[in-house]
Design an enzyme around this catalytic site. Structure first.
Site, short mmCIF file in Angstrom:
data_model
loop_
_atom_site.label_atom_id
_atom_site.label_comp_id
_atom_site.label_asym_id
_atom_site.label_seq_id
_atom_site.Cartn_x
_atom_site.Cartn_y
_atom_site.Cartn_z
N ASP A 152 -9.13 -0.59 9.52
CA ASP A 152 -9.29 0.17 10.77
C ASP A 152 -9.33 -0.74 11.99
OD1 ASP A 152 -9.56 2.62 9.37
OD2 ASP A 152 -11.64 2.10 8.92
N ASP A 167 -14.45 2.06 9.75
CA ASP A 167 -15.38 1.11 9.14
C ASP A 167 -14.69 -0.09 8.52
OD1 ASP A 167 -14.31 2.96 7.09
OD2 ASP A 167 -15.41 1.61 5.76
N ASP A 225 -11.62 7.84 10.52
CA ASP A 225 -11.16 7.32 9.25
C ASP A 225 -11.89 8.11 8.16
OD1 ASP A 225 -10.39 5.30 7.24
OD2 ASP A 225 -12.52 4.79 7.33
P1 ADP Z 1 -9.24 4.67 4.39
O1 ADP Z 1 -8.16 4.56 5.39
O2 ADP Z 1 -9.44 6.08 3.92
O3 ADP Z 1 -10.51 4.05 4.83
P2 ADP Z 1 -8.21 2.35 2.96
O4 ADP Z 1 -7.11 2.15 3.95
O5 ADP Z 1 -9.28 1.36 2.89
O6 ADP Z 1 -8.79 3.84 3.06
O7 ADP Z 1 -7.48 2.42 1.58
C1 ADP Z 1 -6.31 3.16 1.48
C2 ADP Z 1 -5.83 3.24 0.07
O8 ADP Z 1 -5.42 1.96 -0.37
C3 ADP Z 1 -6.89 3.70 -0.89
O9 ADP Z 1 -6.95 5.09 -1.02
C4 ADP Z 1 -6.41 3.05 -2.18
O10 ADP Z 1 -5.42 3.84 -2.77
C5 ADP Z 1 -5.76 1.76 -1.73
N1 ADP Z 1 -6.67 0.62 -1.82
C6 ADP Z 1 -7.19 -0.10 -0.83
N2 ADP Z 1 -7.96 -1.09 -1.28
C7 ADP Z 1 -7.97 -0.99 -2.61
C8 ADP Z 1 -8.60 -1.71 -3.69
N3 ADP Z 1 -9.41 -2.76 -3.48
N4 ADP Z 1 -8.36 -1.32 -4.94
C9 ADP Z 1 -7.55 -0.28 -5.17
N5 ADP Z 1 -6.94 0.43 -4.23
C10 ADP Z 1 -7.13 0.10 -2.97
MG MG Z 2 -12.39 3.20 5.78
#
Ligand code: ADP
Ligand code: MG
Length: 640
Positions: free
Chosen positions: A533, A529, A337
């Site tokens: 995920d 994390d 991730d």
């Molecule tokens: P990753 O898979 O890289 O760990 P996440 O799945 O947690 O990232 O988040 C994916 C996308 O969703 C982020 O890049 C953001 O655009 C959006 N996102 C998730 N949670 C939030 C939040 N609390 N506020 C704003 N955008 C969010």
């Molecule tokens: Mg993450």
């Protein structure tokens, strides 16, 4: 007589020697007694004492060396399982019955000795596991409001207590340094050789050793929840599970043991019917029973895996079961991730780009209001940015988080969403931020676009090396899965040497990506994390969660937890598991070959009983000790 049993309760005594630890095991004491009696019997025989006397001594030797396995075997039999120990005792009694009292006694002594060594080997792995639980000190010095110190059990500290840590003390709790400066040696907990600085505001961990300064530390976590305590508890839990290979062997073992008994009876009865004499038929049958028993096979699997679990635990990586430890070595593809895993997960807002006539501060304040309750790193970053600029952030209602997408809430009567941009971004300024690897989120007010926030996240220092080492170990580079935009993901991936990037994924898309790799025949390790995920971690063959930054859901969905988010442990962990598996194969080979060789010898030729016993027990001991090699310091080889 040694008093090793007492050392647990009193702290400052030196660690008990191996010999005194061994002596606490009843197997060791009885084996020693049997050996002494055996030697005495031999002496009596040699000096021509009356046979009745030497016989009596030998028989006492039988009882000393054989009663524990006999009782255990009898118990097992009542539960309708056939214990190999019982076969040994029966063989010894059989030998005595045909006048081979000496051979029988020898069998008992060798058997009891190997049982004692086995017990010792098991004890060593268990101690290694348990020592992880006992890293935290038992006492702490709490500072009371009037400045006086009270010494109390560390377990009684509560969150918010201030403790005084003197030079050389072990830290009693996970907490934050309030005053003082020192350096902390974490070697006992993480194996990190270099002490790290501890200054005001730094987080410190229970079980680590304070260097030359005095620290005042605020307790942040109850003792039973500290990182060491969790490591200890999880490792102890893991050591009670059984690996797949072991379960398979145990299933086969039962049928195999019954087969051995049937074959022994046949080997005794058939020659007898064909006219062989009783003595030699019985001797051969019993020799067969001993050498064909699967003692070594049963011990082949768990010691290497348990040793590996203990060693990994010492370096801050928890395999939550023996199955997980076994599985790590078979992984052929790694999926990582991005946010929080490759990056350190503490992004900061670097640009505020309002769309209409709102000011940047107004936009940020609205976004921060909506993110108020958010647990997501992006949410926390937005809130922090607003607070740092001294903005008044109103409270929100109707907060809702869509995992992997964003948040929505009502702020001062208006509906505000902060989420991944819904359409392709047209604004040049926003595109430029994305191309620099930054995460961009869009703010909407009552459904209308209100602007964007750009966030920068730092790569973990170990990210590039870890990706390279994992790539080297598996033959191809990890795959990056992220919910972030393709531009941001690609630019960041290039920095660590990842080319296979899948962006814009929702949690279920991550699962689909894992399944797709599995369908192509891969055994997949997922490293993540976030809450988003967790489904992928569960779908993986081996799920690895970042334990520090990781959400509870991710940690509980994982098979392996990297306690302090140290990515560099992963290649070492895969290597450790592979070594454990190689030892298992080695052990199974040794055990199998010895059984086949001795059985063949007994069937075609004439295998002397003492030799059969020595060969069989020798292989058992060899296998038991072989597994302990992974407890040694050198067994852990982190990527350079
Ligand atoms: P990753 O898979 O890289 O760990 P996440 O799945 O947690 O990232 O988040 C994916 C996308 O969703 C982020 O890049 C953001 O655009 C959006 N996102 C998730 N949670 C939030 C939040 N609390 N506020 C704003 N955008 C969010
Ligand atoms: Mg993450």
């Amino acid at each position: 007589m040694p008093t090793a049993t007492l050392t647990r309760t009193t702290d400052p005594q030196p660690a008990p020697s191996r010999l005194s630890v061994a002596w606490t095991l009843s197997e060791v004491r009885w084996a020693a007694t049997a050996l002494v009696l055996f030697l005495l019997g031999g002496l009596l025989q040699l000096t021509g004492a009356p046979p009745l006397l030497s016989w009596a001594v030998y028989l006492t030797c039988y009882v000393a060396g054989g009663w524990e396995p006999a009782v255990a075997g009898w118990r097992a039999l009542r539960e309708r399982t056939l214990d190999v120990d019982l076969l040994m005792v029966v063989a010894a009694i059989g030998a005595a019955a045909i006048g081979q009292v000496f051979d029988g006694a020898l069998l008992i002594v060798v058997f009891a000795t190997s049982g004692a060594l086995e017990a010792f080997a098991t004890r060593r792995t268990r101690d290694a596991v348990r020592s992880l639980t006992e890293l935290a000190p038992e006492q702490a010095c709490r500072l009371d409001d009037d400045g006086t110190g009270t010494v109390l059990p560390a377990l009684e500290l509560v969150v918010g207590d201030r403790v005084l840590v003197r030079p050389g003390d072990r830290l009693p709790a996970d907490g934050t340094v309030l005053a003082g400066a020192s350096e902390v040696d974490r070697a006992s907990v993480t194996g990190e050789p270099m002490p790290v600085d501890a200054r005001v505001g730094d987080t410190v961990f229970a079980g680590t050793v304070n260097g030359t300064g005095t620290l005042t530390v605020r307790v942040d976590v109850p003792a039973h929840d500290s990182v060491v305590a969790r490591i200890g508890a999880l490792v102890e839990q893991a050591s009670e599970t059984k690996a797949g290979t072991q379960l398979f062997i145990e299933r086969v073992e039962q049928r195999y043991s019954v087969g051995v008994v049937v074959a022994t009876l046949a080997l005794f009865a058939v020659p007898l019917l064909l006219g062989a004499d009783l003595q030699s038929a019985l001797l051969r049958a019993m020799t067969f029973m001993i050498v064909a028993s699967p003692c070594a096979l049963v011990l082949a699997t768990m010691p290497p895996l348990l040793s590996a679990i203990a060693t990994a635990g010492r370096h801050g990586v928890l395999a939550t079961s023996a199955v997980a430890m076994e599985g790590l070595g078979t992984v052929t593809a790694v999926v990582v991730d991005k946010t929080g895993t490759l990056t350190d997960g503490t992004p900061t807002v670097v640009a505020v780009l309002p769309a209409g006539d709102r000011s940047p501060d107004e936009l940020l304040a609205l976004a921060a209001a909506a993110e108020g309750p958010s647990e997501h790193p992006i949410g926390r970053a937005v809130v922090t940015a607003a607070r740092d600029r001294g903005l008044a952030v109103p409270a929100c209602t109707d907060f809702r988080a869509a995992v992997g997408r964003g948040v929505s809430a009502t702020v001062a009567g208006r509906s505000v969403t902060v989420s991944a941009p819904q359409d392709t971004v047209r604004s040049g300024a926003v595109r430029a931020e994305q191309d620099r690897g930054r995460t961009v989120v869009e703010v909407r007010v009552d459904g209308a676009p209100a602007g964007h926030l750009a966030l920068a996240d730092r790569l973990r220092p170990a990210a590039a090396d870890t990706v390279a080492a994992l790539g080297g170990a598996l033959g191809h580079s990890p795959v990056l899965l992220t919910g972030d935009s393709p531009q941001a993901a690609r630019s960041l991936a290039a920095g660590v040497g990842i080319t296979d990037v899948r962006a814009g994924l929702l949690p279920e898309d991550k699962v689909a990506a894992v399944r797709e790799l599995q369908a192509r025949g891969h055994r997949v390790m997922v490293v993540g994390d976030g809450v988003n995920d967790a489904p992928a971690l569960a779908a993986a063959d081996v799920g690895v969660a970042m334990g520090g930054i990781g959400s509870d859901l991710a940690v509980s969905s994982a098979d392996v937890v990297v306690v302090r988010d140290d990515l560099a442990t992963l290649p070492a962990l895969v290597e450790l598991s592979r070594r454990a598996r190689r030892l298992v194969v080695q052990n199974l080979t040794i055990a199998g070959l010895v059984v086949v060789a001795l059985v063949t010898w007994d069937l075609v030729g004439h295998l002397p009983l003492p030799l059969g016993v020595a060969g069989h027990e020798g292989s058992t001991v060899l296998v038991a000790l072989n597994g302990l090699r992974l407890l040694r310091r050198r067994a852990w080889a982190p990527a350079a």
